[in-house]
Design a protein around this motif. Structure first.
Motif, PDB file in Angstrom:
ATOM      1  N   HIS A 364      10.338   2.421  14.023  1.00 18.80           N
ATOM      2  CA  HIS A 364       9.518   1.335  14.420  1.00 18.80           C
ATOM      3  C   HIS A 364       8.167   1.511  13.784  1.00 18.80           C
ATOM      4  O   HIS A 364       7.468   0.721  13.810  1.00 18.80           O
ATOM      5  N   LEU A 365       7.909   2.617  13.226  1.00 16.47           N
ATOM      6  CA  LEU A 365       6.704   2.929  12.242  1.00 16.47           C
ATOM      7  C   LEU A 365       6.776   1.642  11.155  1.00 16.47           C
ATOM      8  O   LEU A 365       5.621   1.544  10.698  1.00 16.47           O
ATOM      9  N   PHE A 366       7.932   1.212  10.905  1.00 21.20           N
ATOM     10  CA  PHE A 366       8.011   0.223   9.719  1.00 21.20           C
ATOM     11  C   PHE A 366       7.836  -1.147  10.219  1.00 21.20           C
ATOM     12  O   PHE A 366       8.200  -2.085   9.562  1.00 21.20           O
ATOM     13  N   ARG A 367       7.869  -1.527  11.480  1.00 24.57           N
ATOM     14  CA  ARG A 367       7.819  -3.020  11.998  1.00 24.57           C
ATOM     15  C   ARG A 367       6.669  -3.782  11.457  1.00 24.57           C
ATOM     16  O   ARG A 367       7.065  -4.844  10.951  1.00 24.57           O
ATOM     17  N   ARG A 368       5.503  -3.171  11.243  1.00 19.99           N
ATOM     18  CA  ARG A 368       4.268  -3.838  10.928  1.00 19.99           C
ATOM     19  C   ARG A 368       4.236  -3.895   9.434  1.00 19.99           C
ATOM     20  O   ARG A 368       4.097  -5.279   8.848  1.00 19.99           O
ATOM     21  N   PRO A 369       4.602  -2.960   8.800  1.00 19.04           N
ATOM     22  CA  PRO A 369       4.731  -2.869   7.338  1.00 19.04           C
ATOM     23  C   PRO A 369       5.622  -4.111   6.659  1.00 19.04           C
ATOM     24  O   PRO A 369       5.420  -4.781   5.608  1.00 19.04           O
ATOM     25  N   LEU A 370       6.815  -4.207   7.422  1.00 17.81           N
ATOM     26  CA  LEU A 370       7.827  -5.287   7.099  1.00 17.81           C
ATOM     27  C   LEU A 370       7.346  -6.584   7.362  1.00 17.81           C
ATOM     28  O   LEU A 370       7.381  -7.577   6.648  1.00 17.81           O
ATOM     29  N   GLU A 371       6.728  -6.671   8.605  1.00 17.90           N
ATOM     30  CA  GLU A 371       6.065  -7.966   8.784  1.00 17.90           C
ATOM     31  C   GLU A 371       4.918  -8.438   7.833  1.00 17.90           C
ATOM     32  O   GLU A 371       5.155  -9.556   7.420  1.00 17.90           O
ATOM     33  N   LEU A 372       4.169  -7.594   7.549  1.00 15.85           N
ATOM     34  CA  LEU A 372       3.043  -8.069   6.511  1.00 15.85           C
ATOM     35  C   LEU A 372       3.609  -8.329   5.143  1.00 15.85           C
ATOM     36  O   LEU A 372       3.208  -9.092   4.516  1.00 15.85           O
ATOM     37  N   TRP A 373       4.774  -7.583   4.752  1.00 12.49           N
ATOM     38  CA  TRP A 373       5.472  -7.744   3.587  1.00 12.49           C
ATOM     39  C   TRP A 373       5.815  -9.139   3.220  1.00 12.49           C
ATOM     40  O   TRP A 373       5.732  -9.754   2.424  1.00 12.49           O
ATOM     41  N   LEU A 374       6.301  -9.766   4.591  1.00 17.59           N
ATOM     42  CA  LEU A 374       6.964 -11.158   4.647  1.00 17.59           C
ATOM     43  C   LEU A 374       5.672 -12.021   4.520  1.00 17.59           C
ATOM     44  O   LEU A 374       5.657 -13.040   3.880  1.00 17.59           O
ATOM     45  N   VAL A 375       4.499 -11.670   5.195  1.00 12.19           N
ATOM     46  CA  VAL A 375       3.432 -12.938   5.402  1.00 12.19           C
ATOM     47  C   VAL A 375       2.930 -12.655   4.000  1.00 12.19           C
ATOM     48  O   VAL A 375       2.424 -13.883   3.654  1.00 12.19           O
ATOM     49  N   LEU A 376       2.799 -11.504   3.266  1.00 12.15           N
ATOM     50  CA  LEU A 376       2.090 -11.483   1.947  1.00 12.15           C
ATOM     51  C   LEU A 376       2.872 -12.616   1.027  1.00 12.15           C
ATOM     52  O   LEU A 376       2.337 -12.957  -0.001  1.00 12.15           O
ATOM     53  N   ASP A 377       4.197 -12.259   1.029  1.00  9.34           N
ATOM     54  CA  ASP A 377       5.123 -13.208   0.277  1.00  9.34           C
ATOM     55  C   ASP A 377       4.641 -14.702   0.752  1.00  9.34           C
ATOM     56  O   ASP A 377       4.642 -15.360  -0.100  1.00  9.34           O
ATOM     57  N   TYR A 378       4.591 -15.065   1.786  1.00  9.75           N
ATOM     58  CA  TYR A 378       4.242 -16.539   2.241  1.00  9.75           C
ATOM     59  C   TYR A 378       2.856 -16.686   1.554  1.00  9.75           C
ATOM     60  O   TYR A 378       2.396 -18.004   0.949  1.00  9.75           O
ATOM     61  N   GLY A 379       1.942 -15.602   1.630  1.00 12.23           N
ATOM     62  CA  GLY A 379       0.457 -15.918   0.804  1.00 12.23           C
ATOM     63  C   GLY A 379       0.489 -16.027  -0.416  1.00 12.23           C
ATOM     64  O   GLY A 379      -0.152 -17.007  -1.002  1.00 12.23           O
ATOM     65  N   LEU A 380       1.506 -15.228  -1.282  1.00 15.02           N
ATOM     66  CA  LEU A 380       1.786 -15.439  -2.812  1.00 15.02           C
ATOM     67  C   LEU A 380       1.979 -16.921  -2.950  1.00 15.02           C
ATOM     68  O   LEU A 380       1.766 -17.464  -3.967  1.00 15.02           O
ATOM     69  N   TYR A 381       3.145 -17.351  -2.213  1.00 12.82           N
ATOM     70  CA  TYR A 381       3.692 -18.751  -2.454  1.00 12.82           C
ATOM     71  C   TYR A 381       2.687 -19.646  -2.459  1.00 12.82           C
ATOM     72  O   TYR A 381       2.629 -20.534  -3.279  1.00 12.82           O
ATOM     73  N   LEU A 382       1.695 -19.690  -1.452  1.00 17.79           N
ATOM     74  CA  LEU A 382       0.864 -20.616  -1.157  1.00 17.79           C
ATOM     75  C   LEU A 382      -0.316 -20.447  -2.337  1.00 17.79           C
ATOM     76  O   LEU A 382      -0.932 -21.528  -2.733  1.00 17.79           O
ATOM     77  N   GLU A 383      -0.474 -19.280  -2.919  1.00 23.00           N
ATOM     78  CA  GLU A 383      -1.359 -19.064  -4.131  1.00 23.00           C
ATOM     79  C   GLU A 383      -0.884 -19.674  -5.200  1.00 23.00           C
ATOM     80  O   GLU A 383      -1.487 -20.409  -5.922  1.00 23.00           O
ATOM     81  N   GLU A 384       0.368 -19.737  -5.247  1.00 22.81           N
ATOM     82  CA  GLU A 384       1.289 -20.395  -6.548  1.00 22.81           C
ATOM     83  C   GLU A 384       1.390 -21.837  -6.279  1.00 22.81           C
ATOM     84  O   GLU A 384       1.301 -22.537  -7.394  1.00 22.81           O
ATOM     85  N   GLN A 385       0.936 -22.313  -5.326  1.00 21.39           N
ATOM     86  CA  GLN A 385       0.775 -23.887  -5.044  1.00 21.39           C
ATOM     87  C   GLN A 385      -0.566 -24.242  -5.096  1.00 21.39           C
ATOM     88  O   GLN A 385      -0.966 -25.579  -4.868  1.00 21.39           O
ATOM     89  N   GLY A 386      -1.462 -23.328  -5.317  1.00 24.40           N
ATOM     90  CA  GLY A 386      -2.712 -23.840  -5.714  1.00 24.40           C
ATOM     91  C   GLY A 386      -3.903 -23.876  -4.453  1.00 24.40           C
ATOM     92  O   GLY A 386      -4.947 -24.163  -4.409  1.00 24.40           O
ATOM     93  N   TYR A 387      -3.433 -22.960  -3.517  1.00 25.86           N
ATOM     94  CA  TYR A 387      -4.435 -22.769  -2.414  1.00 25.86           C
ATOM     95  C   TYR A 387      -5.142 -21.180  -2.429  1.00 25.86           C
ATOM     96  O   TYR A 387      -4.527 -20.297  -3.219  1.00 25.86           O
TER      97      TYR A 387
END
Length: 411
Positions: A364-387
């Protein structure tokens, strides 16, 4: 419109790319600790490679397990005494804190207006709304349900269009908006439809849209060049893919990108800090029964391997361990003899349950790191789209563990 610095994750400005890379490397380094499921594997492989950590968690009481499970930062600090690399936990998961109780109170719908709106959802919508101020564009509420979030945001001065596939919810939501004079209009729409047309120049928002639904907002909103996208993701595992496909080109093309199966995604949302005590107790009892039956079936089959059992009828939760075993055995085609000692196997399930709780602490120590890894992937995608992207917490985790907010403004 004034926003915090672009890509600011916490007080020290740091790029989304840099944080994703650090988390990716750290999660890969510790994969053995979170990839195994103690519920199915009584003694995880990592207990052999990390005997000190294993001995420590094996000595924890049930009360200690529960306390540490609700305090992952404290758990990481203690576990780091046996595996120092776990000491980076707090640094890696820290993001901006945008929760402002006073502003959230002002942005929350008054109770007399929050018809059909659960109290916790009302507070979540208020905190979400406060974190997005000021609003500069008409709002599109994605997967809006009855439009509770939309009505909350509409009170801040912008009209809202809500998209929802359930016609009954749309009807109820429009009735509520008309009753209270809110500038909110909901329409029936399957947001996964290929012919979906998004309102021009809209600010797309989604509070806890699940899995592929929130990923669809990110993709379609970015493709439509909407001026702003703000979402708090939920239920990452609700997808039609067996293995997660990163949204961003940066993650997809990275040679050492983490590979996550659907069960790995499920780990990211396995938290119950908002569950009532009654629900926790019922979950505990049924988990003990399942573990007791698991031990029994291993003996009956003469095979030391996990046997998945389907979801049980709700009536069984009010029955006995023997009732559960007879139902589970029938479902799996196993015969129970008259000599089965159900008291013994129930006691074994209770013993296993504490063992599972102890070993699951590490996972369970890795729940939040895994979630944030996914959210950061979303953030990277949006940066690639010009945001320009910022990522932070819009409320305290005691209100909802799914408190991460991605706020993207188009340059």
């Amino acid at each position: 419109m004034t926003l915090p610095p672009a890509a600011s994750l916490h007080d020290r400005a740091e790029s989304v790319d840099s944080r994703w890379q650090q988390l990716n490397d750290w999660l890969r380094q510790h994969r053995e600790l979170w990839a195994s499921a103690p519920f199915m594997e009584p003694v995880p492989d990592w207990t052999l490679s990390q005997p000190g950590l294993a001995d420590w968690v094996s000595g924890l009481s049930e009360a200690q397990c529960r306390s540490l499970d609700d305090d992952p930062a404290g758990l990481a600090a203690l576990a780091a005494e046996y595996l120092p690399s776990l000491g980076r936990y707090d640094e890696l998961v820290r993001v901006g804190e945008w929760s402002n109780p006073q502003q959230a109170d002002k942005a929350t719908l008054p109770e007399v207006h929050a018809v059909d709106m659960p109290g916790r959802k009302r507070l979540q919508a208020g905190a979400f709304s406060a974190a997005l101020q000021p609003l500069a564009h008409p709002v599109m509420d994605w997967c809006c349900g009855k439009g509770h979030l939309g009505r909350t945001l509409a009170a801040r001065g912008q009209p809202v269009t809500g998209l929802e596939w359930n016609a009954e919810l749309v009807q109820d939501g429009n009735r509520l908006a008309e009753r209270f004079g809110d500038p909110v209009s909901l329409r029936c729409q399957d947001v996964m439809a290929s012919d979906l047309t998004l309102p021009a120049e809209a600010h797309g928002v989604a509070l806890h849209a699940c899995g592929d639904l929130h990923r669809q907002l990110i993709r379609r909103g970015g493709a439509a060049s909407l001026p702003r996208l703000s979402l708090s993701p939920c239920c990452y595992h609700l997808t039609d893919r067996e293995v997660y496909q990163p949204l961003s080109r940066r993650a997809a093309e990275h040679r050492a990108c983490l590979k996550l199966a659907r069960n790995d995604l499920r780990l990211a949302v396995q938290e119950t800090v908002t569950a009532p005590e009654r629900v926790r107790e019922q979950t505990r009892r049924v988990s003990q029964w399942r573990l007791g039956f698991d031990a029994l079936q291993r003996q009956l089959r003469g095979e030391d391997s996990y046997l998945p059992v389907p979801s049980h009828p709700s009536r069984l939760a009010n029955g006995t361990f023997e009732d559960f075993c007879r139902w589970a055995a029938q479902k799996k085609g196993l015969s129970l003899t008259a000599t089965v000692n159900f008291e013994h196997w129930q006691a074994e399930g209770e013993r296993r349950w504490l063992q599972v709780k102890q070993y699951e602490l590490v996972r369970h120590l890795f729940r939040r790191p895994l979630e944030l890894w996914l959210v950061l992937d979303y953030g990277l995608y949006l940066e690639e789209q010009g945001y320009r992207v910022r990522i932070g917490e819009f409320c305290d985790r005691s209100l909802t563990p799914r408190n991460l907010l991605i706020d993207a403004v188009r340059d």
